[in-house]
Design a protein around this motif. Structure first.
Motif, PDB file in Angstrom:
ATOM      1  N   ILE A  37      44.271  11.934  50.269  1.00 22.12           N
ATOM      2  CA  ILE A  37      44.073  12.754  51.457  1.00 22.12           C
ATOM      3  C   ILE A  37      43.088  12.029  52.361  1.00 22.12           C
ATOM      4  CG2 ILE A  37      42.157  14.115  50.475  1.00 22.12           C
ATOM      5  CD1 ILE A  37      43.335  16.549  51.982  1.00 22.12           C
ATOM      6  N   GLY A  38      43.348  12.068  53.667  1.00 24.79           N
ATOM      7  CA  GLY A  38      42.459  11.441  54.623  1.00 24.79           C
ATOM      8  C   GLY A  38      41.400  12.406  55.108  1.00 24.79           C
ATOM      9  N   ARG A 212      34.261   1.709  48.583  1.00 24.28           N
ATOM     10  CA  ARG A 212      35.409   2.337  47.925  1.00 24.28           C
ATOM     11  C   ARG A 212      35.034   2.488  46.460  1.00 24.28           C
ATOM     12  NH1 ARG A 212      36.852  -1.301  51.544  1.00 24.28           N
ATOM     13  NH2 ARG A 212      36.946  -2.984  49.996  1.00 24.28           N
ATOM     14  N   TRP A 213      34.697   3.692  46.073  1.00 29.35           N
ATOM     15  CA  TRP A 213      34.057   3.968  44.788  1.00 29.35           C
ATOM     16  C   TRP A 213      35.076   4.509  43.795  1.00 29.35           C
ATOM     17  CZ3 TRP A 213      29.508   2.533  43.010  1.00 29.35           C
ATOM     18  CH2 TRP A 213      28.980   3.165  41.883  1.00 29.35           C
ATOM     19  N   LEU A 227      26.583  11.180  41.036  1.00 27.26           N
ATOM     20  CA  LEU A 227      26.695   9.758  41.333  1.00 27.26           C
ATOM     21  C   LEU A 227      27.933   9.443  42.158  1.00 27.26           C
ATOM     22  CD1 LEU A 227      25.286   7.041  40.859  1.00 27.26           C
ATOM     23  CD2 LEU A 227      26.749   6.718  38.860  1.00 27.26           C
ATOM     24  N   SER A 228      28.919  10.347  42.161  1.00 24.97           N
ATOM     25  CA  SER A 228      30.172  10.062  42.861  1.00 24.97           C
ATOM     26  C   SER A 228      30.515  11.120  43.905  1.00 24.97           C
ATOM     27  CB  SER A 228      31.313   9.927  41.846  1.00 24.97           C
ATOM     28  OG  SER A 228      31.088   8.824  40.997  1.00 24.97           O
ATOM     29  N   LEU A 229      30.584  12.393  43.494  1.00 22.81           N
ATOM     30  CA  LEU A 229      31.001  13.432  44.426  1.00 22.81           C
ATOM     31  C   LEU A 229      30.006  13.598  45.571  1.00 22.81           C
ATOM     32  CD1 LEU A 229      32.915  15.682  45.263  1.00 22.81           C
ATOM     33  CD2 LEU A 229      31.736  17.213  43.664  1.00 22.81           C
ATOM     34  N   LEU A 230      28.716  13.705  45.254  1.00 15.60           N
ATOM     35  CA  LEU A 230      27.732  13.919  46.329  1.00 15.60           C
ATOM     36  C   LEU A 230      27.588  12.706  47.235  1.00 15.60           C
ATOM     37  CD1 LEU A 230      25.982  16.377  47.192  1.00 15.60           C
ATOM     38  CD2 LEU A 230      27.265  16.617  45.070  1.00 15.60           C
ATOM     39  N   PRO A 231      27.435  11.491  46.708  1.00 16.80           N
ATOM     40  CA  PRO A 231      27.395  10.344  47.620  1.00 16.80           C
ATOM     41  C   PRO A 231      28.645  10.208  48.481  1.00 16.80           C
ATOM     42  CG  PRO A 231      26.442   9.723  45.524  1.00 16.80           C
ATOM     43  CD  PRO A 231      27.031  11.097  45.340  1.00 16.80           C
ATOM     44  N   PHE A 232      29.804  10.579  47.947  1.00 16.26           N
ATOM     45  CA  PHE A 232      31.027  10.606  48.766  1.00 16.26           C
ATOM     46  C   PHE A 232      30.851  11.534  49.957  1.00 16.26           C
ATOM     47  CE2 PHE A 232      34.574  13.726  49.143  1.00 16.26           C
ATOM     48  CZ  PHE A 232      35.388  13.008  50.008  1.00 16.26           C
ATOM     49  N   LEU A 233      30.342  12.736  49.704  1.00 13.27           N
ATOM     50  CA  LEU A 233      30.146  13.689  50.794  1.00 13.27           C
ATOM     51  C   LEU A 233      29.075  13.217  51.760  1.00 13.27           C
ATOM     52  CD1 LEU A 233      30.280  17.038  48.759  1.00 13.27           C
ATOM     53  CD2 LEU A 233      32.030  16.168  50.327  1.00 13.27           C
ATOM     54  N   GLN A 234      28.032  12.588  51.238  1.00 15.02           N
ATOM     55  CA  GLN A 234      26.892  12.220  52.081  1.00 15.02           C
ATOM     56  C   GLN A 234      27.142  10.975  52.921  1.00 15.02           C
ATOM     57  OE1 GLN A 234      24.258  12.196  48.714  1.00 15.02           O
ATOM     58  NE2 GLN A 234      23.198  14.062  49.348  1.00 15.02           N
ATOM     59  N   MET A 237      32.141   7.564  52.181  1.00 12.10           N
ATOM     60  CA  MET A 237      32.877   6.486  51.508  1.00 12.10           C
ATOM     61  C   MET A 237      34.179   7.052  50.938  1.00 12.10           C
ATOM     62  SD  MET A 237      30.684   6.012  47.972  1.00 12.10           S
ATOM     63  CE  MET A 237      30.633   7.290  46.702  1.00 12.10           C
ATOM     64  N   THR A 238      35.091   6.179  50.546  1.00 12.45           N
ATOM     65  CA  THR A 238      36.338   6.606  49.917  1.00 12.45           C
ATOM     66  C   THR A 238      36.108   6.737  48.418  1.00 12.45           C
ATOM     67  OG1 THR A 238      37.716   5.551  51.602  1.00 12.45           O
ATOM     68  CG2 THR A 238      38.742   6.030  49.476  1.00 12.45           C
ATOM     69  N   LEU A 239      36.506   7.876  47.858  1.00 14.68           N
ATOM     70  CA  LEU A 239      36.324   8.146  46.440  1.00 14.68           C
ATOM     71  C   LEU A 239      37.661   8.030  45.718  1.00 14.68           C
ATOM     72  CD1 LEU A 239      34.621   9.086  44.036  1.00 14.68           C
ATOM     73  CD2 LEU A 239      34.977  11.446  44.787  1.00 14.68           C
ATOM     74  N   HIS A 240      37.753   7.097  44.781  1.00 16.76           N
ATOM     75  CA  HIS A 240      38.933   6.933  43.934  1.00 16.76           C
ATOM     76  C   HIS A 240      38.653   7.588  42.590  1.00 16.76           C
ATOM     77  CE1 HIS A 240      39.233   3.728  46.932  1.00 16.76           C
ATOM     78  NE2 HIS A 240      40.541   3.723  46.715  1.00 16.76           N
TER      79      HIS A 240
END
Length: 530
Positions: A37-38, A212-213, A227-234, A237-240
């Motif tokens: 999803i974009g 791209r994490w 370490l992944s969900l919050l930094p993605f929101l903040q 970045m693209t979360l894989h």
């Protein structure tokens, strides 16, 4: 020191800002299914899920249990619940176990159990089955189900009155972690804990919108969330995301998506190093960084990994109760340490009297501050506070002159031989440095004279340099004896196919006693091996 005045951005404003800034850039990519999803569609989809949850009767502050494997859809459901201020309770019912499921459900008392179709929700006790709502894609065997393939087109969030997105003081989640009584510990967090720990993760790793994490650890784990969900929101970045780690597919995930960073655990590091059939360094060329946390990372394996793959490892340290405590950074790191203090953590090393230790002096890690969990939720439905007082982790460390923390071990894991107290990590590091050993552990077994003697467990590599000959335990004993004081030298080595570890890769030291008994006595272990 903790900075208490940093701005907090509510979820709806974050997603709208990302929509405007990043447009169709991929936001979340499911590397197992290829679904993605974009940012241009993320905010609207989250609002549509939120509106559906409101229609199902989820109030602001209501608890929803989220059950399902890692993937794009699980994260969409999570964000939809957070959008209306619901408290997310992510669980793996298989990991919790049947005996603990009912006490846990009774304690949390969720408004809804949001389950993917493959979670065997029909096996739940009758009172709870009526609260199950299925989520997924396509035809769902539930008239109330949330079809994520159709929801953006069938639900108009503007027609619903959505509550304001939660603020920093609102409850965010209740997460289950391993307990010592057979029942899980339920740790309670507000959005401030998530926000500050997320910012610490961004600081550790220098994350930005260009990253791209990749995350393959379960999002039921608090570590994966912060370490992944919050930094993605903040950061935007693209979360894989992957359902779970796969040695055979890892290199493809990295290369196909040009992944720049990845979260891992020591067990994954060991798996990637085992044998000669793993990924080549060239397969991981896009990776600028990889982390290890949730358990001790052997300096030997750390050096082997970087030498083989050329990817810098960042060892991080924290816990469910404290959030991030310390971490290595790309420009400030030291092998064999967990790095320097986290950006938003108040941390001291305390001696037996509670006084701060000097550099070079062993002490227990004590944390306080806004990043701590609010408390622990008991099975009786009461909150035992954690934040607001110094939290003693029971982990022992030494701080060097540069501020790097060296974890010595856990005070609970002490081996006591003839009055000499020792922690197993130093012994394990020596065992791991022996060629062909990919995993190791040490414990104290009963001894009539000294109280305890050290016994070592090792897992040989399947492609170890022994040819067809069996592993030579005597040679390893001699190797260890040349590198350790007598009292720390194992008196026996037990060769095993695998060490007992949790689903998070943590060594289950209590089970080593049963493993030793079975290997040496050949029958059912006794209960009094202390």
């Amino acid at each position: 020191m903790t900075a208490h005045a940093l701005p907090f951005t509510p979820l709806d404003r974050l997603l709208e800002a990302h929509r405007q800034r990043f447009g169709a850039k991929p936001a979340i990519v499911d590397v197992d299914t290829g679904a993605h999803i974009g940012f241009d569609a993320l905010a609207g989809t989250v609002d549509a899920i939120a509106a559906r949850l409101v229609a199902l009767g989820v109030p602001r502050g209501g608890r929803v249990m989220l059950v399902g494997d890692n993937g794009l859809d699980k994260l969409l459901m999570w964000l939809g619940a957070w959008r209306i201020g619901a408290v997310v309770c992510p669980v793996d019912l298989t990991f919790i176990g049947a005996a603990a499921t009912v006490p846990m459900l009774t304690a949390i008392d969720p408004v809804l159990l949001l389950c993917s179709p493959d979670t065997a929700a029909d096996a739940l006790p009758a009172p709870w089955r009526s609260r199950v709502v299925l989520w997924g894609r396509g035809d769902l065997p539930d008239p109330q189900g949330i079809d994520l393939a159709r929801i953006p087109a069938t639900v108009d969030p503007s027609a619903a009155t959505l509550p304001a997105a939660p603020g920093p003081d609102d409850l965010a989640a209740m997460c289950c972690t391993s307990g010592t009584t057979g029942l899980p510990k339920i740790i309670v967090y507000d959005h401030a804990a998530y926000w500050y720990n997320g910012l610490s993760g961004v600081d550790f790793l220098g994350l930005s919108a260009d990253d791209r994490w990749l995350e393959f650890r379960s999002f039921n784990w608090y570590s994966a969330q912060i370490l992944s969900l919050l930094p993605f929101l903040q950061t935007g970045m693209t979360l894989h995301v992957a359902k779970r780690f796969s040695r055979s597919r890892f290199a493809h995930w990295v290369a196909a998506n040009q992944v720049t960073g990845c979260a891992a655990v020591p067990a994954v590091i060991n798996i990637l190093l085992a044998g000669s059939q793993g990924p080549a360094a060239s397969d991981l060329g896009s990776l600028r960084i990889m982390t290890s946390s949730t358990g001790p990372l052997s300096p030997v394996q750390w050096e082997r990994f970087e030498a083989r793959f050329g990817v810098p490892l960042m060892n991080l340290y924290g816990s469910s109760e404290t959030g991030w405590v310390a971490g290595n950074r790309p420009d400030r790191r030291a092998i064999g340490t967990v790095g320097q203090r986290a950006l938003h953590a108040d941390v001291i090393l305390a001696d037996a009297n509670g006084s701060p230790c000097k550099p070079g002096q062993e002490g227990q890690i004590v944390a306080s501050g806004i990043q701590l969990a609010i408390g622990q939720w008991t099975m009786e439905g009461k909150l035992l506070p954690i934040r607001g007082a110094p939290y003693r982790t029971r982990d022992v460390a030494v701080e060097d002159d540069a501020g790097f923390l060296h974890i010595v071990g856990r005070s609970d894991d002490l081996i006591i031989r003839g009055g000499v107290k020792m922690l197993p990590q130093e012994i394990e590091d020596v065992l791991l440095s022996y060629p062909g050993v990919i995993d190791a552990a040490a414990m104290g077994r009963p001894d009539a004279i000294f109280g305890q003697e050290v016994v070592g467990f090792v897992v040989p590599s399947p492609t170890a340099p022994f040819g067809s000959a069996p592993f030579d335990a005597d040679a390893l004993l001699a190797y260890a004896a040349a590198r350790l004081p007598n009292e720390k030298t194992p008196k026996e080595i037990i060769v095993v196919d695998a060490l007992p570890r949790s689903d998070r890769g943590k060594l289950l030291r209590d089970r080593l006693k049963a493993l030793w008994w079975t290997a040496t006595q050949g029958d059912t272990p006794q209960d009094d091996l202390e």
